[in-house]
Design a protein around this motif. Structure first.
Motif: not given
Length: 218
Positions: A11-17, A23-31, A49-52
């Protein structure tokens, strides 16, 4: 509208997506579903910019609630472990191409009794041809290991990639981000091709683990 899932970050990973956070995790998604190259390019852009934790192309979920409940929450411990292990590193691919005539000459010099001639019957010719192909692959692997030793010394892990051509060695390395440029220079000095930084598809499972069978693709 279903969501296309690309990869898991902190969570908080620098991205425009678009991110779906739990919690502390985030999923990068698109429609909209990109093509495989677009999917890879998106993930590669996140890596510096961080682990993926990359997901297989085509993975999807019905909505954000499903992403949180069925992916992030359900696999939180495993995902956190991957993110911890992939911090500060990226996958790098090295491709070395060998001259076919030189490789065949080396194989025959090391195996002087080997021949593929008109005097052999069809079955023997096929078996000999298969043997030559095996010896070529072994020679290529051994030669590439020697040439790529300086890259191996920089890497935390390495693995062979599937063969694309009989005379092309393809290897993946897990390299610290601050060593990528050094590795690239070493590979290009060998007239090889280097592709990096990439998401660590090859290194998501340890060599002793079975391949993951999750419907989510990791």
């Amino acid at each position: 509208m279903r969501l296309t899932l690309h990869g898991v970050v902190r969570a908080g990973h620098p991205t425009e997506h678009r991110l779906v956070t739990w919690e502390d995790l985030a999923m990068v998604v698109s429609e909209t579903a990109p093509d495989p190259l677009g999917h890879l390019e998106m993930l590669s852009g996140l890596v510096p910019y961080g682990p993926v934790v990359p997901l297989r192309f085509g993975t999807s979920a019905v909505d954000e609630d499903a992403v949180r409940a069925e992916v992030l929450a359900r696999s939180a411990a495993r995902l956190r472990g991957h993110l911890d292990r992939l911090g500060g590193v990226a996958e790098l691919h090295a491709y070395l191409r060998f001259d076919e005539e030189a490789a065949l000459r080396a194989v025959h010099e090391e195996n002087p009794g080997l021949r593929l001639g008109d005097g052999l019957d069809l079955g023997a010719r096929i078996r000999t041809g298969e043997r030559i192909a095996q010896l070529l692959a072994s020679w290529r692997h051994a030669r590439a290991r020697v040439l790529l030793e300086p890259v191996s010394a920089l890497a935390r892990a390495e693995a062979s990639l599937p063969d694309a051509e009989p005379t092309t060695e393809r290897r993946a390395f897990l390299v610290p981000l601050d060593k990528i440029d050094t590795a690239r220079k070493l590979i290009t000095a060998l007239d090889g091709e280097c592709v990096a930084p990439l998401p660590a598809f090859t290194f998501l499972t340890e060599p002793t683990e079975p391949a993951p069978a999750s419907r989510w693709g990791w």
